[in-house]
Design a protein around this motif. Structure first.
Motif, PDB file in Angstrom:
ATOM      1  N   ARG A  30       0.831  -1.207   0.000  1.00 59.66           N
ATOM      2  CA  ARG A  30       0.000   0.000   0.000  1.00 59.66           C
ATOM      3  C   ARG A  30       0.866   1.257   0.000  1.00 59.66           C
ATOM      4  N   PRO A  31       0.638   2.184  -0.955  1.00 61.37           N
ATOM      5  CA  PRO A  31       1.423   3.423  -0.968  1.00 61.37           C
ATOM      6  C   PRO A  31       0.889   4.436   0.034  1.00 61.37           C
ATOM      7  N   ALA A  32       1.781   5.277   0.544  1.00 60.19           N
ATOM      8  CA  ALA A  32       1.389   6.369   1.429  1.00 60.19           C
ATOM      9  C   ALA A  32       0.852   7.526   0.590  1.00 60.19           C
ATOM     10  N   LEU A  33      -0.148   8.229   1.130  1.00 54.54           N
ATOM     11  CA  LEU A  33      -0.754   9.339   0.415  1.00 54.54           C
ATOM     12  C   LEU A  33      -0.376  10.697   0.985  1.00 54.54           C
ATOM     13  N   ALA A  34       0.039  10.734   2.250  1.00 54.99           N
ATOM     14  CA  ALA A  34       0.369  12.013   2.879  1.00 54.99           C
ATOM     15  C   ALA A  34       1.582  12.642   2.195  1.00 54.99           C
ATOM     16  N   GLU A  35       1.486  13.924   1.933  1.00 54.14           N
ATOM     17  CA  GLU A  35       2.584  14.636   1.269  1.00 54.14           C
ATOM     18  C   GLU A  35       3.876  14.527   2.070  1.00 54.14           C
ATOM     19  N   LEU A  36       3.777  14.644   3.392  1.00 48.03           N
ATOM     20  CA  LEU A  36       4.974  14.584   4.235  1.00 48.03           C
ATOM     21  C   LEU A  36       5.640  13.217   4.143  1.00 48.03           C
ATOM     22  N   ASP A  37       4.855  12.144   4.088  1.00 46.26           N
ATOM     23  CA  ASP A  37       5.417  10.801   3.960  1.00 46.26           C
ATOM     24  C   ASP A  37       6.275  10.683   2.704  1.00 46.26           C
ATOM     25  N   ASN A  38       5.764  11.171   1.611  1.00 51.17           N
ATOM     26  CA  ASN A  38       6.503  11.079   0.350  1.00 51.17           C
ATOM     27  C   ASN A  38       7.708  12.005   0.341  1.00 51.17           C
ATOM     28  N   LEU A  39       7.580  13.163   0.976  1.00 55.72           N
ATOM     29  CA  LEU A  39       8.703  14.094   1.071  1.00 55.72           C
ATOM     30  C   LEU A  39       9.875  13.464   1.822  1.00 55.72           C
ATOM     31  N   LEU A  40       9.565  12.658   2.832  1.00 48.88           N
ATOM     32  CA  LEU A  40      10.594  12.027   3.658  1.00 48.88           C
ATOM     33  C   LEU A  40      10.898  10.602   3.209  1.00 48.88           C
ATOM     34  N   GLU A  41      10.407  10.237   2.030  1.00 47.67           N
ATOM     35  CA  GLU A  41      10.657   8.926   1.417  1.00 47.67           C
ATOM     36  C   GLU A  41      10.096   7.765   2.230  1.00 47.67           C
ATOM     37  N   MET A  42       9.040   8.033   3.004  1.00 50.84           N
ATOM     38  CA  MET A  42       8.313   6.969   3.701  1.00 50.84           C
ATOM     39  C   MET A  42       7.124   6.592   2.815  1.00 50.84           C
ATOM     40  N   ARG A  43       7.394   5.958   1.702  1.00 52.06           N
ATOM     41  CA  ARG A  43       6.436   5.882   0.606  1.00 52.06           C
ATOM     42  C   ARG A  43       5.447   4.728   0.709  1.00 52.06           C
ATOM     43  N   TYR A  44       5.659   3.799   1.630  1.00 51.27           N
ATOM     44  CA  TYR A  44       4.801   2.612   1.661  1.00 51.27           C
ATOM     45  C   TYR A  44       4.435   2.219   3.080  1.00 51.27           C
ATOM     46  N   TYR A  45       3.394   1.408   3.181  1.00 50.28           N
ATOM     47  CA  TYR A  45       2.996   0.796   4.442  1.00 50.28           C
ATOM     48  C   TYR A  45       3.272  -0.697   4.390  1.00 50.28           C
ATOM     49  N   GLY A  46       3.554  -1.264   5.533  1.00 52.92           N
ATOM     50  CA  GLY A  46       3.698  -2.706   5.630  1.00 52.92           C
ATOM     51  C   GLY A  46       2.374  -3.403   5.876  1.00 52.92           C
ATOM     52  N   LEU A  47       1.396  -2.666   6.435  1.00 50.07           N
ATOM     53  CA  LEU A  47       0.060  -3.211   6.695  1.00 50.07           C
ATOM     54  C   LEU A  47      -0.899  -2.619   5.676  1.00 50.07           C
ATOM     55  N   ASP A  48      -1.641  -3.469   5.008  1.00 56.81           N
ATOM     56  CA  ASP A  48      -2.455  -3.036   3.872  1.00 56.81           C
ATOM     57  C   ASP A  48      -3.826  -2.494   4.276  1.00 56.81           C
ATOM     58  N   SER A  49      -4.340  -2.898   5.446  1.00 56.75           N
ATOM     59  CA  SER A  49      -5.700  -2.526   5.838  1.00 56.75           C
ATOM     60  C   SER A  49      -5.818  -1.033   6.124  1.00 56.75           C
ATOM     61  N   ASP A  50      -7.042  -0.516   6.008  1.00 56.95           N
ATOM     62  CA  ASP A  50      -7.310   0.888   6.315  1.00 56.95           C
ATOM     63  C   ASP A  50      -6.952   1.180   7.769  1.00 56.95           C
ATOM     64  N   GLY A  51      -6.575   2.428   8.025  1.00 49.73           N
ATOM     65  CA  GLY A  51      -6.147   2.810   9.365  1.00 49.73           C
ATOM     66  C   GLY A  51      -7.295   3.149  10.299  1.00 49.73           C
ATOM     67  N   ILE A  52      -6.943   3.338  11.569  1.00 52.95           N
ATOM     68  CA  ILE A  52      -7.935   3.685  12.589  1.00 52.95           C
ATOM     69  C   ILE A  52      -8.102   5.199  12.719  1.00 52.95           C
ATOM     70  N   GLY A  53      -7.258   5.961  12.026  1.00 55.23           N
ATOM     71  CA  GLY A  53      -7.326   7.414  12.176  1.00 55.23           C
ATOM     72  C   GLY A  53      -6.951   7.825  13.588  1.00 55.23           C
ATOM     73  N   GLY A  54      -7.402   9.006  13.972  1.00 58.96           N
ATOM     74  CA  GLY A  54      -7.157   9.468  15.330  1.00 58.96           C
ATOM     75  C   GLY A  54      -5.947  10.373  15.448  1.00 58.96           C
ATOM     76  N   ARG A  55      -5.673  10.730  16.689  1.00 57.59           N
ATOM     77  CA  ARG A  55      -4.627  11.711  16.980  1.00 57.59           C
ATOM     78  C   ARG A  55      -3.828  11.271  18.184  1.00 57.59           C
ATOM     79  N   ILE A  56      -2.515  11.474  18.119  1.00 62.20           N
ATOM     80  CA  ILE A  56      -1.644  11.224  19.268  1.00 62.20           C
ATOM     81  C   ILE A  56      -1.180  12.562  19.838  1.00 62.20           C
ATOM     82  N   ARG A  57      -0.728  12.527  21.089  1.00 59.95           N
ATOM     83  CA  ARG A  57      -0.128  13.699  21.756  1.00 59.95           C
ATOM     84  C   ARG A  57      -1.091  14.875  21.922  1.00 59.95           C
ATOM     85  N   ARG A  58      -2.386  14.630  22.045  1.00 59.37           N
ATOM     86  CA  ARG A  58      -3.270  15.764  22.338  1.00 59.37           C
ATOM     87  C   ARG A  58      -2.967  16.307  23.720  1.00 59.37           C
TER      88      ARG A  58
END
Length: 444
Positions: A3-31
């Motif tokens: 699965r390819p990454a869609l976030a612009e920052l991921d691609n900018l930092l060459e984090m272009r793929y995911y190892g887990l194919d399923s959809d994510g849970i979303g959400g926020r960390i560090r609130r």
């Protein structure tokens, strides 16, 4: 294809793929600051905690303490302790940097005996740093001298409907791509690797301009105005008056150029040597991510070695360092893959430095292509003008496998607890579960 990454920052930092194919849970960390807790694990498996019952009594010429910090970087925390306890810089040591936007517990070593009354006074006068549990050991801490870290992370506003599927998928694949995480580059201003590349290439003016002038949307209005003012006026003295005091590296560079215009090497050397190394290290991390992403594109495993790959061998599953590095070939490939599956070995990719021996086989082809694309060869990592920023290079595991992963739902929140070997990023694992569309707004 993964699965390819869609976030612009991921691609900018060459984090272009995911190892887990399923959809994510979303959400926020560090609130909230307590949503992200980090506890260092020593080389002999001792976990840093404010509860002193499990720490050794010990003996030796060094006092070890557990430092608890809240919303503060490790370097600043250690500097404040050093000044308060009136110890020399060379007599205080720590093993690794811990997240700034978190509550963290890490070991710090101090040469000699530390007065416990002085520790009590320090704790009374500091709200964001506390010192706990002094005990004696015969050796000092140095960078890298740890097994890893344990994390407890609360994800808020998540959708748990895919959580079971993601967890099962992780069990099936065992490892995810071990990308160097966002914070190594800066999420709000992801330019550390660009500064580092310019230093390595000898483009010192460009390195300074990248550090001082480039503006990103999520940084503060004060910082934006200061950068705009400097770009339009070239007035270093005036810029220093308005530049945020929290940005110590930039202020050091500006102050130097106010006295010595055009001395860009001197300006970069005015920054602490630790930070200078971080810039070059960020470029090395970017190249690692790029190599890993290209490896995935070439349908090579991020877990199991192929002929020509480097493999690190561990004496035991929980040993903190690999003790030997082997090159995979047709004769040993089956044995090495079994050791990886048994947790006794890890596929390694190079962190490029001036002593790097490029891989063989298909992996070696990838490395050579990327170095050519970047217009660089490994000898560049010896920086003659700033030798203290030079790097001989090393290896980094291509795959990340969390240890003791536990996940449970707490009302509308999901809590992750897990341990990682040193140098691995909790956000790299959490990214697989959350799949952030906007990493900055989601706390990464």
């Amino acid at each position: 294809m993964v699965r390819p990454a869609l976030a612009e920052l991921d691609n900018l930092l060459e984090m272009r793929y995911y190892g887990l194919d399923s959809d994510g849970i979303g959400g926020r960390i560090r609130r909230e600051i307590d949503d992200f807790i980090v506890q260092e694990i020593s080389i002999d498996g001792i976990k840093a905690t404010s509860l002193c019952t499990n720490l050794p009594k010990g003996s030796g010429e060094y006092t070890w303490v557990v430092v608890e910090k809240r919303g503060l970087d490790s370097v600043t925390a250690v500097q404040r302790i050093q000044r308060y306890l009136n110890v020399r810089k060379k007599d205080i040591g720590f093993a690794g940097l811990k997240d700034t936007s978190a509550v963290t517990f890490q070991f710090v070593s101090i040469k000699g005996v530390i007065n416990e009354e002085l520790i009590e006074e320090f704790n009374k006068s500091n709200t964001r740093i506390k010192i706990h549990c002094p005990f004696r050991r015969p050796f000092a801490l140095r960078p890298g001298l740890l097994f890893g870290n344990e994390f407890t992370v609360r994800v808020r506003e998540a959708d748990g409907s895919n959580l079971k599927r993601l967890t099962e998928e992780l069990k099936e694949v065992s490892y995810i791509p071990n990308y160097v995480g966002y914070q190594r580059f800066g999420s709000i201003r992801p330019i550390t690797h660009i500064v580092g590349k310019n230093i390595v290439m000898g483009n010192f003016k460009e390195a300074v301009e990248e550090l001082l002038l480039r503006i990103f949307p999520y940084e503060s209005d004060i910082a934006k105005k200061a950068r705009e003012y400097l770009a339009s006026t070239g007035d270093y003295i005036g810029t220093l008056e308005i530049f945020p005091k929290s940005m110590k590296s930039e202020r050091s560079v500006i102050a130097h150029l106010a006295k010595r215009p055009n001395d860009y090497v001197g300006a970069l050397r005015s920054i602490s040597s630790y930070i200078r190394k971080l810039y070059v290290g960020a470029y090395q991390a970017y190249l690692f991510n790029k190599v890993l992403s290209r490896r995935i594109e070439e349908d090579l495993s991020w877990m199991l070695p192929s002929p020509g790959d480097y493999v690190g061998i561990f004496p035991s599953t929980y040993h903190h360092e690999y003790t030997s590095v082997l090159v995979a070939n047709e004769a040993n490939i089956d044995k090495l893959r079994k050791l990886v599956l048994d947790g006794r070995a890890l596929l390694l990719l190079p962190i490029f430095g001036y002593n790097t021996q490029l891989s063989q086989g298909k992996q070696g082809e990838i490395e050579r292509i990327i170095l050519k694309e970047e217009g660089i060869d490994v000898t560049r990592f010896y920086v003659k003008s700033i030798p203290e920023a030079s790097s001989a290079g090393t290896y980094r595991p291509a795959g990340l496998k969390p240890l003791d992963l536990r996940i449970h739902e707490d009302g509308d929140d999901i809590i992750f607890s897990f341990a990682l070997r040193k140098g691995m990023y909790a956000t790299t694992l959490l990214r697989e579960f959350i799949k952030p569309k906007d990493p900055v707004l989601q706390g990464f």
